[in-house]
Motif scaffolding. Structure first.
Motif, PDB file in Angstrom:
ATOM      1  N   ILE A   1      54.664 -49.960  -7.498  1.00 52.99           N
ATOM      2  CA  ILE A   1      54.541 -48.759  -8.480  1.00 52.99           C
ATOM      3  C   ILE A   1      53.821 -49.001  -9.700  1.00 52.99           C
ATOM      4  O   ILE A   1      53.041 -48.525  -9.932  1.00 52.99           O
ATOM      5  CB  ILE A   1      56.024 -48.299  -8.749  1.00 52.99           C
ATOM      6  CG1 ILE A   1      56.759 -47.684  -7.674  1.00 52.99           C
ATOM      7  CG2 ILE A   1      56.007 -47.593 -10.118  1.00 52.99           C
ATOM      8  CD1 ILE A   1      58.284 -47.456  -8.206  1.00 52.99           C
ATOM      9  N   THR A   2      53.921 -50.315 -10.019  1.00 54.33           N
ATOM     10  CA  THR A   2      53.513 -50.851 -11.279  1.00 54.33           C
ATOM     11  C   THR A   2      51.838 -51.140 -10.990  1.00 54.33           C
ATOM     12  O   THR A   2      50.939 -50.538 -11.601  1.00 54.33           O
ATOM     13  CB  THR A   2      54.040 -51.932 -12.043  1.00 54.33           C
ATOM     14  OG1 THR A   2      54.253 -53.069 -11.009  1.00 54.33           O
ATOM     15  CG2 THR A   2      55.321 -51.544 -12.339  1.00 54.33           C
TER      16      THR A   2
ATOM     17  N   MET B   1      54.091 -46.717 -17.437  1.00 56.68           N
ATOM     18  CA  MET B   1      54.216 -48.207 -17.396  1.00 56.68           C
ATOM     19  C   MET B   1      55.043 -48.548 -18.575  1.00 56.68           C
ATOM     20  O   MET B   1      55.983 -49.538 -17.937  1.00 56.68           O
ATOM     21  CB  MET B   1      52.931 -48.831 -18.014  1.00 56.68           C
ATOM     22  CG  MET B   1      52.927 -50.356 -17.966  1.00 56.68           C
ATOM     23  SD  MET B   1      53.346 -51.077 -16.306  1.00 56.68           S
ATOM     24  CE  MET B   1      51.820 -51.173 -15.697  1.00 56.68           C
ATOM     25  N   GLY B   2      55.211 -47.867 -19.374  1.00 52.25           N
ATOM     26  CA  GLY B   2      56.609 -47.845 -20.479  1.00 52.25           C
ATOM     27  C   GLY B   2      57.689 -47.728 -19.803  1.00 52.25           C
ATOM     28  O   GLY B   2      58.900 -48.438 -20.093  1.00 52.25           O
ATOM     29  N   TRP B   3      57.934 -46.688 -18.862  1.00 49.96           N
ATOM     30  CA  TRP B   3      59.210 -46.524 -17.959  1.00 49.96           C
ATOM     31  C   TRP B   3      59.288 -47.255 -17.163  1.00 49.96           C
ATOM     32  O   TRP B   3      60.379 -48.437 -17.051  1.00 49.96           O
ATOM     33  CB  TRP B   3      58.937 -45.202 -17.320  1.00 49.96           C
ATOM     34  CG  TRP B   3      59.298 -44.055 -18.147  1.00 49.96           C
ATOM     35  CD1 TRP B   3      59.294 -43.907 -19.467  1.00 49.96           C
ATOM     36  CD2 TRP B   3      59.764 -42.657 -17.937  1.00 49.96           C
ATOM     37  NE1 TRP B   3      59.703 -42.865 -20.170  1.00 49.96           N
ATOM     38  CE2 TRP B   3      60.026 -41.974 -19.056  1.00 49.96           C
ATOM     39  CE3 TRP B   3      60.115 -42.304 -16.769  1.00 49.96           C
ATOM     40  CZ2 TRP B   3      60.654 -40.652 -18.919  1.00 49.96           C
ATOM     41  CZ3 TRP B   3      60.724 -40.896 -16.493  1.00 49.96           C
ATOM     42  CH2 TRP B   3      60.919 -40.152 -17.707  1.00 49.96           C
TER      43      TRP B   3
ATOM     44  N   ILE C   1      53.895 -59.022 -17.299  1.00 49.50           N
ATOM     45  CA  ILE C   1      53.519 -57.764 -17.012  1.00 49.50           C
ATOM     46  C   ILE C   1      53.238 -57.607 -15.537  1.00 49.50           C
ATOM     47  O   ILE C   1      53.608 -56.874 -14.556  1.00 49.50           O
ATOM     48  CB  ILE C   1      52.566 -56.985 -17.654  1.00 49.50           C
ATOM     49  CG1 ILE C   1      53.103 -56.770 -19.072  1.00 49.50           C
ATOM     50  CG2 ILE C   1      52.260 -55.473 -17.030  1.00 49.50           C
ATOM     51  CD1 ILE C   1      54.220 -56.039 -19.158  1.00 49.50           C
ATOM     52  N   ASP C   2      52.027 -58.820 -15.028  1.00 53.17           N
ATOM     53  CA  ASP C   2      51.588 -58.954 -13.774  1.00 53.17           C
ATOM     54  C   ASP C   2      51.344 -60.246 -13.441  1.00 53.17           C
ATOM     55  O   ASP C   2      50.354 -60.772 -14.412  1.00 53.17           O
ATOM     56  CB  ASP C   2      50.385 -58.021 -13.703  1.00 53.17           C
ATOM     57  CG  ASP C   2      50.051 -57.834 -12.081  1.00 53.17           C
ATOM     58  OD1 ASP C   2      50.749 -58.389 -11.437  1.00 53.17           O
ATOM     59  OD2 ASP C   2      48.927 -57.223 -11.670  1.00 53.17           O
TER      60      ASP C   2
ATOM     61  N   ALA D   1      50.168 -52.562 -21.485  1.00 49.36           N
ATOM     62  CA  ALA D   1      51.378 -53.328 -21.561  1.00 49.36           C
ATOM     63  C   ALA D   1      51.296 -54.655 -22.144  1.00 49.36           C
ATOM     64  O   ALA D   1      52.194 -55.176 -22.955  1.00 49.36           O
ATOM     65  CB  ALA D   1      51.986 -53.034 -20.107  1.00 49.36           C
ATOM     66  N   GLU D   2      50.161 -55.291 -21.748  1.00 53.49           N
ATOM     67  CA  GLU D   2      50.109 -56.585 -22.158  1.00 53.49           C
ATOM     68  C   GLU D   2      49.935 -56.872 -23.520  1.00 53.49           C
ATOM     69  O   GLU D   2      50.403 -57.427 -24.393  1.00 53.49           O
ATOM     70  CB  GLU D   2      48.986 -57.453 -21.422  1.00 53.49           C
ATOM     71  CG  GLU D   2      49.207 -57.702 -20.068  1.00 53.49           C
ATOM     72  CD  GLU D   2      47.966 -58.049 -19.242  1.00 53.49           C
ATOM     73  OE1 GLU D   2      48.033 -58.567 -17.993  1.00 53.49           O
ATOM     74  OE2 GLU D   2      47.016 -57.945 -19.686  1.00 53.49           O
TER      75      GLU D   2
END
Length: 498
Positions: A246-247, A224-226, A89-90, A456-457
């Motif tokens: 964006i994220t 975040m799902g998108w 994710i990051d 998201a993680e």
């Protein structure tokens, strides 16, 4: 600590599983096999470092396996190295250093695959940079259909394009994008607080489990799902800096963990323990459902878009996204110039208005002060994200590599500082000090902490079959933050009777 041989076996199994998932979309050469092969080689070469560094290609391959079938993602991702999943994710600026460390074997592999057939939904494109810049592996957008001729589909080829960008320019571009999107995140979060708060719709408040930042956390997790899972590779095909903006920039600043935690700590300090626990449990359930809904609707939307593109392609219309791609020096500098202008304009206006409104204690002082201190919070969170996947320890003796340490540190640190500022505001008890401290909480600390990345993680861990780890990660984050908040805020409030 995982042994080098164990990681080799794990990533080799991932090679097989991902190759099987990629074959669902194409009978041609499997890019998943190539990505798994790269991951396997890097795992064996970097075993002595204690963890695998995640490249953009590997991250997009893992997200792509989720995108192929959300129902079977746990089987596809079950064998992926845990330190890699922690970075999906990051990974902050860790990716920049990693991409600069591309070895000769990888470059030879790129040259060897300059003319291969790519799958429809997992196709990637490699573009190089000059020796003074970073070599970036970026995905080809699946939104661009393959050309067809009378003899059938034409084979796609990987096009290597020169793209000169020094390391310092690359780094500066990321910081500028993060700042601009961070401003937008603060504006949106503040607007949602006012819209759903007591002054308007009165659906959220500081006195109930439905805290003020719940709508922004829901929206950020859904988005975040998108953009963080389903459309990430497609947007990265346009610009690496744009997807990070964006994220990490927008959605990370739109959501805030520290504000959520502080509201629950404040409730518990007043004796409303049931509300505090309900706010944590209900809030976690809502953001988990939000990101799941975002991923599922994003998958359906992406499938519909691809279907429309294929239908248009079959009747002779061509949807070419190449002109949107920031793949030349000119395009990069034009985009960078626009972002610099936006950042400078918003930041200068925010600072000026913050000074004027804080001095006069006018309406909007908290918002503009928050925008003035927002960029450092985004930058610090992005920098801390480099710790994700690195584990805890020194040298080779690192443990808990599955734990996103960077995100955990950002959220806990922001929660502790916010508790300290909240109790300071109680002690000072003046309108100006409260305004200043609230502005810092809204901007710097709101951008330093994040719910969208955190959710998201947790989502990625659950989808990979690591449900126990997802629960432990969420529990550790909340327990550490809540305990520190109680010690820093609630204890002085109880003792001094603020």
């Amino acid at each position: 600590m995982e042994s080098s041989s164990a990681r080799r076996n794990t990533t080799e199994r991932y090679h097989v599983d991902y190759a099987r998932s990629a074959s669902m979309d194409s009978a041609g050469h499997s890019l998943g096999a190539r990505s798994g092969s790269i991951l396997s080689r890097r795992s064996s070469r970097q075993g002595s470092r204690g963890s695998i560094s995640l490249s953009r290609e590997m991250g997009d391959s893992i997200l792509s396996s989720m995108r192929h079938s959300l129902q079977s993602a746990d089987q596809l991702l079950g064998d992926v190295d845990s330190s890699v999943l922690a970075q999906v994710i990051d990974s902050g600026d860790r990716g920049l250093a990693f991409e600069n460390d591309v070895d000769e074997e990888e470059e030879n592999n790129v040259e060897h695959h300059q003319a291969v057939s790519l799958p429809d939904d997992t196709s990637m494109r490699i573009h190089g940079r000059s020796s003074q810049g970073t070599s970036v592996v970026a995905p080809v957008s699946a939104m661009e259909p393959k050309d067809t001729n009378a003899n059938g589909p034409a084979s796609s080829s990987i096009k290597v394009e020169p793209y000169k960008l020094s390391w310092m320019q690359d780094y500066a571009s990321y910081l500028i994008h993060l700042a601009v999107f961070g401003f937008l995140g603060v504006f949106t979060r503040y607007g949602l607080q006012k819209l759903f708060g007591p002054g308007c719709l009165a659906l959220t408040s500081d006195q109930s489990p439905l805290y003020l930042d719940l709508p922004s956390n829901m929206l950020g997790s859904f988005l975040m799902g998108w953009f963080g899972i389903i459309f990430k590779a497609d947007i990265r095909h346009i610009s690496d800096h744009l997807i990070v903006g964006i994220t990490t920039g927008y959605m990370g600043s739109l959501t805030t963990f520290s504000g959520w935690n502080q509201k629950m700590v404040a409730l518990s300090s007043k004796g409303h323990w049931v509300y505090a626990v309900a706010g944590i449990v209900l809030g976690m359930f809502i953001v988990n459902e939000s990101i799941t809904l975002g991923a599922e609707t994003g998958e359906r939307l992406r499938g519909w878009i691809l279907k429309c593109i294929r239908e248009k392609s079959s009747i002779g219309s061509k949807c070419d996204s190449e002109h949107w791609r920031v793949d030349t020096r000119t395009k990069h500098y034009v985009l960078l110039g626009v972002m610099v202008i936006l950042m400078s304009l918003i930041w200068i206006v925010s600072i000026v208005l913050a000074i004027v409104k804080v001095h006069s204690l006018a309406h909007g002082a908290v918002l503009w002060l928050g925008c003035s201190v927002a960029p450092p919070g985004v930058w610090l969170r992005w920098y801390l994200a480099r710790l994700n996947g690195g584990g805890i320890g020194i040298g080779k003796r690192r443990h808990l590599k599955w734990l996103p340490v960077g995100t955990l540190a950002a959220n806990v640190l922001a929660a502790a500082i916010m508790a300290a500022l909240a109790v300071t505001a109680k002690a000072e008890n003046t309108r100006r000090s409260t305004t200043v401290l609230n502005g810092i909480q809204l901007g710097f600390l709101g951008c330093l902490s994040t719910v969208s990345t955190f959710a998201a993680e947790v989502y990625t861990m659950r989808r990979s079959g690591q449900i126990a780890r997802a629960f432990v990660y969420a529990a550790v984050t909340f327990i550490l933050s809540f305990v520190l908040g109680t010690l820093i805020y609630s204890v002085p409030v109880w003792v001094e009777h603020y």
